[in-house]
Design an enzyme around this catalytic site. Structure first.
Site, mmCIF file in Angstrom:
data_model
loop_
_atom_site.group_PDB
_atom_site.id
_atom_site.type_symbol
_atom_site.label_atom_id
_atom_site.label_comp_id
_atom_site.label_asym_id
_atom_site.label_seq_id
_atom_site.Cartn_x
_atom_site.Cartn_y
_atom_site.Cartn_z
ATOM 1 N N HIS A 122 -14.302 2.465 -12.336
ATOM 2 C CA HIS A 122 -14.286 1.052 -12.954
ATOM 3 C C HIS A 122 -15.276 0.650 -13.833
ATOM 4 C CE1 HIS A 122 -14.312 -3.305 -13.032
ATOM 5 N NE2 HIS A 122 -13.010 -3.173 -12.756
ATOM 6 N N CYS A 165 -4.045 -7.478 -7.934
ATOM 7 C CA CYS A 165 -4.047 -5.915 -7.467
ATOM 8 C C CYS A 165 -2.668 -5.669 -6.902
ATOM 9 C CB CYS A 165 -5.139 -6.042 -6.257
ATOM 10 S SG CYS A 165 -6.761 -5.926 -6.906
ATOM 11 N N HIS A 166 -1.777 -6.500 -6.360
ATOM 12 C CA HIS A 166 -0.558 -6.012 -5.615
ATOM 13 C C HIS A 166 0.480 -6.304 -6.577
ATOM 14 C CE1 HIS A 166 -2.669 -5.146 -1.984
ATOM 15 N NE2 HIS A 166 -3.240 -6.078 -2.019
ATOM 16 N N HIS A 177 -6.409 0.687 -16.489
ATOM 17 C CA HIS A 177 -7.048 -0.505 -16.246
ATOM 18 C C HIS A 177 -7.930 -1.088 -17.338
ATOM 19 C CE1 HIS A 177 -7.713 -3.838 -13.279
ATOM 20 N NE2 HIS A 177 -9.285 -3.669 -13.609
ATOM 21 N N CYS A 208 -4.314 -12.349 -5.212
ATOM 22 C CA CYS A 208 -3.806 -10.985 -4.733
ATOM 23 C C CYS A 208 -3.073 -10.406 -5.796
ATOM 24 C CB CYS A 208 -2.826 -11.364 -3.564
ATOM 25 S SG CYS A 208 -3.488 -12.567 -2.386
ATOM 26 N N MET A 213 -9.514 -3.147 -0.328
ATOM 27 C CA MET A 213 -9.171 -4.866 -0.056
ATOM 28 C C MET A 213 -10.135 -5.483 0.187
ATOM 29 S SD MET A 213 -6.659 -6.692 0.511
ATOM 30 C CE MET A 213 -6.565 -8.102 1.565
HETATM 31 C C1 DHE Z 1 -7.348 -5.161 -17.258
HETATM 32 C C2 DHE Z 1 -8.747 -5.798 -16.801
HETATM 33 C C3 DHE Z 1 -9.924 -5.770 -17.549
HETATM 34 C C4 DHE Z 1 -9.987 -5.015 -18.895
HETATM 35 C C5 DHE Z 1 -9.856 -6.059 -20.025
HETATM 36 C C6 DHE Z 1 -10.083 -5.521 -21.437
HETATM 37 O O1 DHE Z 1 -11.082 -4.842 -21.796
HETATM 38 O O2 DHE Z 1 -9.439 -6.135 -22.224
HETATM 39 C C7 DHE Z 1 -10.907 -6.448 -16.863
HETATM 40 C C8 DHE Z 1 -12.498 -6.628 -17.299
HETATM 41 C C9 DHE Z 1 -13.085 -7.425 -16.686
HETATM 42 C C10 DHE Z 1 -14.520 -7.590 -17.313
HETATM 43 C C11 DHE Z 1 -14.962 -7.280 -18.558
HETATM 44 C C12 DHE Z 1 -16.106 -6.252 -18.499
HETATM 45 C C13 DHE Z 1 -16.673 -5.962 -19.556
HETATM 46 O O3 DHE Z 1 -17.935 -5.938 -19.870
HETATM 47 O O4 DHE Z 1 -15.961 -5.919 -20.943
HETATM 48 C C14 DHE Z 1 -14.913 -8.867 -16.342
HETATM 49 C C15 DHE Z 1 -16.363 -9.504 -16.339
HETATM 50 C C16 DHE Z 1 -14.188 -8.941 -15.076
HETATM 51 C C17 DHE Z 1 -14.095 -9.559 -13.991
HETATM 52 C C18 DHE Z 1 -13.524 -9.551 -13.083
HETATM 53 N N1 DHE Z 1 -12.396 -9.021 -13.032
HETATM 54 FE FE1 DHE Z 1 -11.251 -8.038 -14.100
HETATM 55 N N2 DHE Z 1 -9.615 -7.848 -12.999
HETATM 56 C C19 DHE Z 1 -8.607 -7.237 -13.334
HETATM 57 C C20 DHE Z 1 -8.079 -6.883 -14.627
HETATM 58 C C21 DHE Z 1 -9.096 -6.364 -15.900
HETATM 59 N N3 DHE Z 1 -10.456 -6.744 -15.730
HETATM 60 C C22 DHE Z 1 -7.765 -7.424 -12.286
HETATM 61 O O5 DHE Z 1 -6.398 -7.053 -12.126
HETATM 62 C C23 DHE Z 1 -8.550 -7.470 -11.109
HETATM 63 C C24 DHE Z 1 -8.716 -6.233 -10.230
HETATM 64 C C25 DHE Z 1 -7.924 -8.481 -10.082
HETATM 65 C C26 DHE Z 1 -7.339 -10.069 -10.663
HETATM 66 O O6 DHE Z 1 -6.537 -10.594 -9.636
HETATM 67 O O7 DHE Z 1 -7.675 -10.443 -11.708
HETATM 68 C C27 DHE Z 1 -9.592 -8.218 -11.678
HETATM 69 C C28 DHE Z 1 -10.861 -8.733 -11.056
HETATM 70 C C29 DHE Z 1 -11.794 -9.382 -11.670
HETATM 71 C C30 DHE Z 1 -12.810 -10.001 -10.884
HETATM 72 O O8 DHE Z 1 -12.545 -10.440 -9.589
HETATM 73 C C31 DHE Z 1 -13.986 -10.050 -11.701
HETATM 74 C C32 DHE Z 1 -14.965 -9.133 -11.156
HETATM 75 C C33 DHE Z 1 -14.504 -11.480 -11.702
HETATM 76 C C34 DHE Z 1 -13.879 -12.399 -12.443
HETATM 77 O O9 DHE Z 1 -14.332 -13.244 -13.265
HETATM 78 O O10 DHE Z 1 -12.425 -12.612 -12.256
HETATM 79 N N4 DHE Z 1 -12.760 -8.174 -15.465
HETATM 80 C C1 HEC Z 2 -9.351 -5.970 -5.656
HETATM 81 C C2 HEC Z 2 -8.137 -5.644 -5.424
HETATM 82 C C3 HEC Z 2 -7.504 -6.277 -4.443
HETATM 83 C C4 HEC Z 2 -6.899 -7.578 -4.121
HETATM 84 C C5 HEC Z 2 -7.493 -8.714 -5.354
HETATM 85 C C6 HEC Z 2 -6.306 -7.917 -2.931
HETATM 86 N N1 HEC Z 2 -6.096 -6.739 -2.457
HETATM 87 FE FE1 HEC Z 2 -4.931 -6.309 -0.734
HETATM 88 N N2 HEC Z 2 -5.423 -4.371 -0.921
HETATM 89 C C7 HEC Z 2 -5.922 -3.759 -2.016
HETATM 90 C C8 HEC Z 2 -6.340 -2.440 -1.818
HETATM 91 C C9 HEC Z 2 -6.919 -1.222 -2.617
HETATM 92 C C10 HEC Z 2 -5.590 -2.129 -0.619
HETATM 93 C C11 HEC Z 2 -5.509 -1.009 0.199
HETATM 94 C C12 HEC Z 2 -6.601 -0.620 1.088
HETATM 95 C C13 HEC Z 2 -6.783 0.472 2.106
HETATM 96 O O1 HEC Z 2 -5.615 1.012 2.465
HETATM 97 O O2 HEC Z 2 -7.731 1.047 2.561
HETATM 98 C C14 HEC Z 2 -5.281 -3.550 -0.179
HETATM 99 C C15 HEC Z 2 -4.368 -3.452 1.181
HETATM 100 C C16 HEC Z 2 -3.804 -4.843 1.605
HETATM 101 C C17 HEC Z 2 -3.047 -4.826 2.693
HETATM 102 C C18 HEC Z 2 -2.546 -3.766 3.725
HETATM 103 C C19 HEC Z 2 -1.183 -3.274 3.236
HETATM 104 C C20 HEC Z 2 -0.709 -2.393 4.342
HETATM 105 O O3 HEC Z 2 0.430 -1.516 4.206
HETATM 106 O O4 HEC Z 2 -1.428 -1.827 5.093
HETATM 107 C C21 HEC Z 2 -2.697 -6.242 2.671
HETATM 108 C C22 HEC Z 2 -1.654 -6.915 3.825
HETATM 109 C C23 HEC Z 2 -3.217 -6.645 1.576
HETATM 110 N N3 HEC Z 2 -3.950 -6.023 0.967
HETATM 111 C C24 HEC Z 2 -2.732 -8.210 1.284
HETATM 112 C C25 HEC Z 2 -3.706 -8.807 0.379
HETATM 113 C C26 HEC Z 2 -3.624 -10.419 0.034
HETATM 114 C C27 HEC Z 2 -2.938 -11.203 0.764
HETATM 115 C C28 HEC Z 2 -4.449 -10.519 -1.016
HETATM 116 C C29 HEC Z 2 -5.070 -11.902 -1.753
HETATM 117 C C30 HEC Z 2 -5.353 -12.929 -0.684
HETATM 118 C C31 HEC Z 2 -4.932 -9.284 -1.367
HETATM 119 N N4 HEC Z 2 -4.628 -8.257 -0.513
HETATM 120 C C32 HEC Z 2 -5.924 -9.249 -2.968
HETATM 121 C C33 HEC Z 2 -6.715 -4.320 -3.176
HETATM 122 C C34 HEC Z 2 -6.549 -5.684 -3.218
#
Ligand code: DHE
Ligand code: HEC
Ligand code: DHE
Ligand code: HEC
Lengths: 536, 536
Positions: B366, B44-45, B325, B41, B82
């Protein structure tokens, strides 16, 4: 359930500990104590009490020492540099009691203003286009002195030729220093409350034409001085929040904030209270040299791109050393800054933009901006006084023509007292003048010494008549434009008017005293010409 | 006394509020929940739950929504991005219950490691002087693929010619991405736990030759690529602590830490959790382009002075926009990064070092690194997919020869689904391949589309056989060195081996499947040559 009980237990222990502490402060008391602490103590011990010039004042450690010890220390000071607030009459017994108890409690977290909030503090009294294009008076404004009246929150503008008060302008609370704009036309003042004021010396009388308050707590301000950028930008170095704020040079409008939270020397702990100490404007590049005290970094901040999209601000982060405080130019090229708690000087070559050398100073060096002169043997030298040892440290500063002396201490001149804050000279004077305001001895604090630039020894020390009587410390020598006079302030308590004494810069005879009901807590004073052109 | 009572009252209210909350977590539960939160989580959060891609999850707000709502959202996801953790089978009911309750409590403050602590994590398995001077195997290592096995914390090295597993090396927990060193010889991996690993592809078999863990939470890593600095330095971008760490390029020894705590766009609030997102190495200057997500700044970080005294590190701080990002090169000169929550692209000219343009993308663009090709009418274009809208956004990127299209959207190509994460092409292929792993529809997530580079429209979409059955989402297309094959991973749950599918890059016919018990949670994969030379 276990967790909940544990937690409750913890909370109750906390509450009990508080209950046993010697009478917690009421909210009103706390507020008052915080104000005194912020005004008098935070500069050395830090807003968050994490220590800097003075040690950390951790509530637990303070509780162990006990309130009676704290009161005694605050009243009487300590030899290592802790002022005697009570004995000097600055803090009353009631204040001391309050602050001592305040030290037992967790420090309240000071606010971090947002850009929007600081923008609201911005005020332009006279917009640039309404300002005169030439001086509106016939005075020799380049020989004006700006005299900080510390505790009245004012700056007095004094005609150096006539020794006449020209104007008193309101500035920040506990005004700290003045700096001149590149041309000398403007004085910029910075208050401990973070308020920056722009004073136009061409107005008649001189007045504040713009102000803003980019910090809650600040010590430094500087203008942009590189050719083509004269007076275009200004920068304020904040103590709290740990931030550097770039302002418009002619209106003081806040433009960009940079957090100085940083890792100690780039390879240590995260320093959340990394305060900005000395700032100077480079002559070789469009940049400021910005010193971060607790994280031991010197930043070269290039202001020449701010007009572009996204306000690019290149900052070259150099790991120098901890406890950077004050400093000044040698040969207008090398910036020398004191790493005071390390008894060191740090040298930055602002032409090559390199960290050039480190020099062992005396104990707690405090140069102000230091002093420059040419010595027959050693060539160009730069000198600093020291708070903790009775010494003026003289350093060779010319690696090109005198490499054998460069960045070496060529002489440690013995003084009769420690406690020096400032040292000053002028090319036209044979003397380097030294003060002793940090000496615990009232007689020493009322004295000055003159050093012979060639012999590198003290020729004469004297106690300034009437200073002791007024419970004043003589502080911050400054020369007039021609280098024919030395001005020094008698820094007393706010309730007693004192004086500024003027000496002949050749004979060292007293020439004049500037007095008046307005002469209260005079501290730093800045001659327009010497400040604008870095003559010291 | 009043204060003390107030305080006690406050403490008791706090305790009572806790007592009434739906069953607080035990320390063990809390630890487990924190681990899940951190893993699934926090990306993203935010570690501090202050929000980023996802909204802030404030305990008070969460308590108002109630634990049942939270469980439902975590199980089933929300349309705005989410994920549906329960439906996908990634989190079990017990985990969901735990995390939901965890959201009601104050987030535990994560530790900020000191430089000394991170230095202790540094390990050199094979020192540079003991590494081979030429490859120790006869394989075509420039066509190797590094396949991230996300949840096993491993990277598989696959021979692209023979489609054979060459080695499996251990990397960080929840390994995120790979980047190639300037020459392609080394892969650098970064784990979500902040562990960086250097993999030498010339060893037989390829192995981790150095590692260090400069952060607690990280997403990005990059090498120094400017002529004369190839493989000399590396940089890791941390999510927590908000920090950028410079490492030695050949040993991963931590050299310098820079805090990224900063003011939003240089003129906003102080952002204490300013996380480092995408980093790329410039081809025109010895610098990295480093993007700070929550404070909306792009930093140009010059690594060419680090050998000097004080390790000078010039950082040009440009205010770009919030929620930066991921991003990639256009014409190897313009770096385009998504300000994802603003539906914007930010363009930096790395030659002039300027913030050049902003472009309106689709919903939550993205790009990964995006895709580059030459269009007959528009000239050079660059394209991104979007998570929130079914669109590939195509942008003109050649201000010099096609100024009328530069930094304009020349086409918004409609897709059958939203939820795209990655898009990829190769100069030798007529296709741009698009995935949909973020689509809530299992069928869409199992599908791919091919876009005709000239017509700028979708020619073909297809569901990848067996992907849905394995509950897998097809993710991250990547071409082989020659541009004759497209590789895509089937990202399933950790307990189910899946596959990597290989297509002919002309006919789009399936050519091979790479399978095996080791193929678990394959996500990003990186072809050595294309990654080292920025071909996409
Ligand atoms: C900042 C960032 C980059 C750019 C790096 C760079 O270029 O220096 C990036 C790139 C990437 C790239 C590079 C793509 C490329 O071709 O360069 C990949 C494969 C990737 C696979 C994933 N990313 Fe990523 N990624 C995040 C952050 C980022 N990802 C997150 O914060 C996020 C949304 C949530 C998290 O908890 O990590 C997240 C989830 C994922 C995944 O769930 C993915 C799909 C699968 C995994 O392996 O975790 N991210
Ligand atoms: C890939 C990005 C991403 C990840 C990883 C993620 N979330 Fe979210 N989450 C979101 C987004 C974007 C929303 C808002 C979605 C909407 O409002 O339609 C959200 C909404 C939520 C909400 C609702 C908040 C509200 O105010 O109603 C909760 C609770 C939440 N997430 C919990 C979690 C938890 C717990 C995890 C991990 C187990 C998690 N999220 C992982 C992107 C993410
Ligand atoms: C960082 C710093 C500088 C360098 C500014 C620059 O060059 O940009 C400086 C310079 C100065 C200068 C500039 C000297 C010069 O010639 O340039 C002066 C006059 C000065 C008068 C004082 N300073 Fe100063 N001063 C501090 C900080 C600093 N003082 C403190 O933190 C400290 C120790 C405690 C505090 O709470 O503020 C402190 C107390 C004082 C005083 O008590 C002085 C003597 C009287 C006053 O007016 O407050 N400081
Ligand atoms: C000019 C710098 C300076 C200022 C301003 C200052 N102090 Fe100090 N303080 C010091 C130094 C230096 C020491 C250590 C002295 C020594 O050990 O000899 C010290 C020591 C102390 C100690 C003793 C700590 C211990 O662990 O024994 C206390 C308490 C203290 N200061 C409180 C205060 C208070 C309260 C104020 C404001 C009313 C204040 N200080 C203002 C410099 C300062």
């Amino acid at each position: 359930m276990r967790m909940r009980l544990d937690l409750l237990g913890f909370l109750l222990v906390g509450a009990l500990a508080l209950a046993q502490a010697p009478a917690s402060l009421s909210p009103a008391e706390k507020e008052e104590a915080a104000k005194i602490y912020f005004d008098r103590c935070a500069g050395c011990h830090g807003v968050l009490r994490k220590g800097a010039t003075g040690p950390a004042l951790d509530p637990k450690k303070m509780a162990e020492k006990g309130v009676e010890y704290l009161k005694a220390v605050i009243f009487g000071g300590l030899p290592g540099g802790m002022p005697d607030w009570g004995r000097q009459g600055i803090l009353k017994e009631k204040d001391i009691e309050l602050v001592a108890r305040f030290l037992l409690e967790q420090p309240p977290a000071p606010p971090v203003p947002t850009f929007e909030e600081i923008k609201k503090t911005w005020k332009v009294q006279v917009p640039p286009e309404k300002r005169p294009t030439k001086p509106l008076h016939n005075r020799n404004w380049q020989n004006f002195f700006g005299q900080v009246l510390r505790d009245t929150g004012q700056v007095a503008i004094i005609d150096g030729d006539k020794k006449e008060l020209v104007a008193i302008v309101p500035t920040g609370f506990a005004t700290h220093i003045l700096r001149s704009s590149a041309t000398g036309r403007y004085f910029m003042a910075i208050g401990r409350d973070g308020k920056a004021s722009l004073i136009d010396l061409w107005m008649n009388p001189p007045q504040v034409v713009a102000e803003s308050k980019p910090c809650v707590d600040a010590r430094s301000i500087e203008s942009s001085k590189f050719r083509g950028y004269e007076d275009k930008y200004a920068v304020v170095g904040c103590y709290w929040p740990p931030t550097m704020v770039v302002l418009d040079g002619l209106t003081l409008e806040p433009l960009k904030m940079v957090s100085t939270i940083s890792y100690a020397k780039g390879a240590g702990e995260l320093v959340t209270e990394a305060r900005v100490a000395a700032i100077v404007a480079s002559h070789f590049n469009p940049e400021w040299i910005v010193n971060l005290k607790e994280s031991g970094q010197t930043w070269l901040v290039d202001y020449s791109n701010l007009h572009k999209k996204g306000r690019p601000l290149p900052i070259t982060m150099i790991d120098t050393d901890l406890f950077l405080h004050d400093g000044g130019w040698a040969l207008k090229r090398y910036f020398i800054v004191a790493a005071n708690a390390l008894n060191k000087l740090i040298v930055i070559d602002t032409k090559t933009r390199e960290f050039t050398a480190e020099v062992e100073a005396g104990v707690r060096p405090h140069p102000g901006r230091g002093s420059n002169w040419e010595h027959p043997t050693y060539g160009p030298v730069w000198a600093t006084g020291n708070i903790g040892s009775p010494e003026v440290t003289v350093v060779g500063v010319d690696p090109e023509r005198h490499p054998q002396y460069a960045w070496k201490v060529v002489k440690r001149i013995s003084l009769p007292y420690a406690g020096t804050l400032f040292i000053k000279t002028h090319p036209n004077s044979p003397w380097v003048i030294v003060d002793f305001p940090m000496s615990p001895s009232p007689q020493a604090a009322a004295s000055l010494c003159a050093i012979d630039k060639r012999k590198l020894e003290v020729t004469k020390c004297w106690e300034v008549p009437k200073a002791q009587e007024l419970k004043a410390r003589m502080v911050h020598p400054e020369f007039n434009k021609g280098g024919t006079e030395i001005w020094v302030s008698a820094w007393g308590a706010k309730d007693t008017p004192t004086f500024i004494v003027v000496y002949d810069a050749l004979t060292l005879k007293e020439k004049a005293r500037i007095t008046g009901d307005w002469v209260r807590t005079p501290t730093g004073k800045f001659n327009v010409y010497n400040t604008a052109y870095d003559i010291y």
